[in-house]
Write a protein that holds these residues in place. Structure first.
Motif, PDB file in Angstrom:
ATOM      1  N   LEU A  65      17.306-108.253  19.109  1.00  0.00           N
ATOM      2  CA  LEU A  65      17.597-107.671  20.412  1.00  0.00           C
ATOM      3  C   LEU A  65      16.349-108.059  21.510  1.00  0.00           C
ATOM      4  O   LEU A  65      15.228-107.985  21.432  1.00  0.00           O
ATOM      5  N   ARG A  66      16.978-108.256  22.720  1.00  0.00           N
ATOM      6  CA  ARG A  66      16.052-108.545  23.773  1.00  0.00           C
ATOM      7  C   ARG A  66      15.697-107.067  24.359  1.00  0.00           C
ATOM      8  O   ARG A  66      16.217-105.987  24.007  1.00  0.00           O
ATOM      9  N   GLU A  67      14.774-107.033  25.543  1.00  0.00           N
ATOM     10  CA  GLU A  67      14.123-105.588  25.852  1.00  0.00           C
ATOM     11  C   GLU A  67      15.231-105.162  26.535  1.00  0.00           C
ATOM     12  O   GLU A  67      15.497-103.848  26.475  1.00  0.00           O
ATOM     13  N   ARG A  68      16.152-105.781  27.329  1.00  0.00           N
ATOM     14  CA  ARG A  68      17.072-105.123  27.903  1.00  0.00           C
ATOM     15  C   ARG A  68      18.350-104.680  27.204  1.00  0.00           C
ATOM     16  O   ARG A  68      18.790-103.469  27.525  1.00  0.00           O
ATOM     17  N   GLU A  69      18.433-105.152  26.114  1.00  0.00           N
ATOM     18  CA  GLU A  69      19.332-104.470  24.992  1.00  0.00           C
ATOM     19  C   GLU A  69      18.852-103.492  24.334  1.00  0.00           C
ATOM     20  O   GLU A  69      19.576-102.255  24.213  1.00  0.00           O
ATOM     21  N   ARG A  70      17.245-103.361  24.045  1.00  0.00           N
ATOM     22  CA  ARG A  70      16.936-102.268  23.494  1.00  0.00           C
ATOM     23  C   ARG A  70      16.806-101.026  24.366  1.00  0.00           C
ATOM     24  O   ARG A  70      17.044 -99.867  23.850  1.00  0.00           O
ATOM     25  N   ALA A  71      16.704-101.265  25.613  1.00  0.00           N
ATOM     26  CA  ALA A  71      16.432-100.232  26.668  1.00  0.00           C
ATOM     27  C   ALA A  71      17.821 -99.615  26.970  1.00  0.00           C
ATOM     28  O   ALA A  71      17.856 -98.847  27.859  1.00  0.00           O
ATOM     29  N   ARG A  72      18.847-100.267  26.465  1.00  0.00           N
ATOM     30  CA  ARG A  72      20.120 -99.973  26.680  1.00  0.00           C
ATOM     31  C   ARG A  72      20.601-100.161  28.173  1.00  0.00           C
ATOM     32  O   ARG A  72      21.353 -99.410  28.804  1.00  0.00           O
ATOM     33  N   ARG A  73      20.109-101.109  28.943  1.00  0.00           N
ATOM     34  CA  ARG A  73      20.479-101.441  30.196  1.00  0.00           C
ATOM     35  C   ARG A  73      21.832-102.315  30.292  1.00  0.00           C
ATOM     36  O   ARG A  73      22.335-102.258  31.356  1.00  0.00           O
ATOM     37  N   ILE A  74      22.335-102.758  29.007  1.00  0.00           N
ATOM     38  CA  ILE A  74      23.687-103.231  29.035  1.00  0.00           C
ATOM     39  C   ILE A  74      24.268-102.497  28.106  1.00  0.00           C
ATOM     40  O   ILE A  74      23.625-101.905  27.137  1.00  0.00           O
ATOM     41  N   PRO A  75      25.421-102.587  27.745  1.00  0.00           N
ATOM     42  CA  PRO A  75      26.311-101.672  26.966  1.00  0.00           C
ATOM     43  C   PRO A  75      25.908-102.352  25.391  1.00  0.00           C
ATOM     44  O   PRO A  75      25.990-103.632  25.059  1.00  0.00           O
ATOM     45  N   VAL A  76      25.568-101.532  24.373  1.00  0.00           N
ATOM     46  CA  VAL A  76      25.234-101.760  23.271  1.00  0.00           C
ATOM     47  C   VAL A  76      25.870-100.595  22.210  1.00  0.00           C
ATOM     48  O   VAL A  76      25.807 -99.473  22.564  1.00  0.00           O
ATOM     49  N   VAL A  77      26.348-101.320  21.082  1.00  0.00           N
ATOM     50  CA  VAL A  77      26.821-100.344  20.181  1.00  0.00           C
ATOM     51  C   VAL A  77      26.211-100.769  18.687  1.00  0.00           C
ATOM     52  O   VAL A  77      26.228-101.802  18.206  1.00  0.00           O
ATOM     53  N   LYS A  78      25.839 -99.673  18.035  1.00  0.00           N
ATOM     54  CA  LYS A  78      25.344-100.092  16.424  1.00  0.00           C
ATOM     55  C   LYS A  78      26.214 -99.447  15.609  1.00  0.00           C
ATOM     56  O   LYS A  78      26.782 -98.371  15.619  1.00  0.00           O
ATOM     57  N   ILE A  79      26.535-100.313  14.740  1.00  0.00           N
ATOM     58  CA  ILE A  79      27.376-100.113  13.689  1.00  0.00           C
ATOM     59  C   ILE A  79      26.776-100.425  12.304  1.00  0.00           C
ATOM     60  O   ILE A  79      26.383-101.656  12.173  1.00  0.00           O
ATOM     61  N   GLY A  80      26.117 -99.641  11.596  1.00  0.00           N
ATOM     62  CA  GLY A  80      25.334 -99.728  10.486  1.00  0.00           C
ATOM     63  C   GLY A  80      24.035-100.376  10.952  1.00  0.00           C
ATOM     64  O   GLY A  80      23.237 -99.967  11.569  1.00  0.00           O
ATOM     65  N   SER A  81      23.377-101.539  10.286  1.00  0.00           N
ATOM     66  CA  SER A  81      22.428-102.411  10.963  1.00  0.00           C
ATOM     67  C   SER A  81      22.688-103.560  12.087  1.00  0.00           C
ATOM     68  O   SER A  81      21.719-104.084  12.143  1.00  0.00           O
ATOM     69  N   VAL A  82      23.825-103.711  12.351  1.00  0.00           N
ATOM     70  CA  VAL A  82      24.345-104.791  13.224  1.00  0.00           C
ATOM     71  C   VAL A  82      24.540-103.846  14.585  1.00  0.00           C
ATOM     72  O   VAL A  82      25.220-102.728  14.821  1.00  0.00           O
ATOM     73  N   TYR A  83      24.052-104.740  15.680  1.00  0.00           N
ATOM     74  CA  TYR A  83      24.095-104.364  16.973  1.00  0.00           C
ATOM     75  C   TYR A  83      25.269-105.237  17.789  1.00  0.00           C
ATOM     76  O   TYR A  83      25.115-106.326  17.572  1.00  0.00           O
ATOM     77  N   PHE A  84      26.259-104.601  18.517  1.00  0.00           N
ATOM     78  CA  PHE A  84      27.141-105.350  19.222  1.00  0.00           C
ATOM     79  C   PHE A  84      26.812-105.293  20.577  1.00  0.00           C
ATOM     80  O   PHE A  84      26.430-104.201  21.222  1.00  0.00           O
ATOM     81  N   THR A  85      26.300-106.433  21.398  1.00  0.00           N
ATOM     82  CA  THR A  85      25.924-106.223  22.719  1.00  0.00           C
ATOM     83  C   THR A  85      27.006-106.800  23.568  1.00  0.00           C
ATOM     84  O   THR A  85      27.691-108.125  23.276  1.00  0.00           O
ATOM     85  N   TRP A  86      27.177-106.461  25.022  1.00  0.00           N
ATOM     86  CA  TRP A  86      28.182-106.906  25.859  1.00  0.00           C
ATOM     87  C   TRP A  86      27.233-107.611  27.078  1.00  0.00           C
ATOM     88  O   TRP A  86      26.665-106.841  27.779  1.00  0.00           O
ATOM     89  N   TRP A  87      27.377-108.808  27.190  1.00  0.00           N
ATOM     90  CA  TRP A  87      26.855-109.465  28.549  1.00  0.00           C
ATOM     91  C   TRP A  87      28.003-109.837  29.262  1.00  0.00           C
ATOM     92  O   TRP A  87      28.579-110.899  29.127  1.00  0.00           O
ATOM     93  N   SER A  88      28.337-109.174  30.439  1.00  0.00           N
ATOM     94  CA  SER A  88      29.029-109.494  31.529  1.00  0.00           C
ATOM     95  C   SER A  88      28.792-110.711  32.210  1.00  0.00           C
ATOM     96  O   SER A  88      27.846-111.109  32.523  1.00  0.00           O
ATOM     97  N   ASN A  89      29.990-111.361  32.822  1.00  0.00           N
ATOM     98  CA  ASN A  89      29.910-112.278  33.712  1.00  0.00           C
ATOM     99  C   ASN A  89      29.619-112.025  35.227  1.00  0.00           C
ATOM    100  O   ASN A  89      29.882-112.939  36.232  1.00  0.00           O
ATOM    101  N   ARG A  90      29.393-110.648  35.485  1.00  0.00           N
ATOM    102  CA  ARG A  90      29.309-110.298  36.979  1.00  0.00           C
ATOM    103  C   ARG A  90      27.953-111.249  37.546  1.00  0.00           C
ATOM    104  O   ARG A  90      27.218-111.386  36.893  1.00  0.00           O
TER     105      ARG A  90
END
Length: 66
Positions: free
Chosen positions: A20-45
């Motif tokens: 995970l990047r810093e922005r993902e760890r700080a939850r500045r982008i949408p992040v969902v944790k399922i088990g030990s896997v993280y799903f992150t969403w990087w928008s095209n905005r």
């Protein structure tokens, strides 16, 4: 190794915590944790997600004093 899935509105990434990047760890982008896997969403905005939202200002003419 991260998995990237390109979608019309952005990119869905599947990662483990150490990837995970810093922005993902700080939850500045949408992040969902399922088990030990993280799903992150990087928008095209155009603007970064951590910028404050743009507010519309209503412009009015100055009041006249009588």
């Amino acid at each position: 190794m991260a998995v990237r899935i390109k979608l019309p509105g952005g990119t869905l990434k599947v990662k483990v915590y150490r990837e995970l990047r810093e922005r993902e760890r700080a939850r500045r982008i949408p992040v969902v944790k399922i088990g030990s896997v993280y799903f992150t969403w990087w928008s095209n905005r155009q603007r970064p997600l951590n910028d404050p939202p743009v507010h519309r200002t209503i412009l009015t003419s100055p009041r006249r004093r009588i």
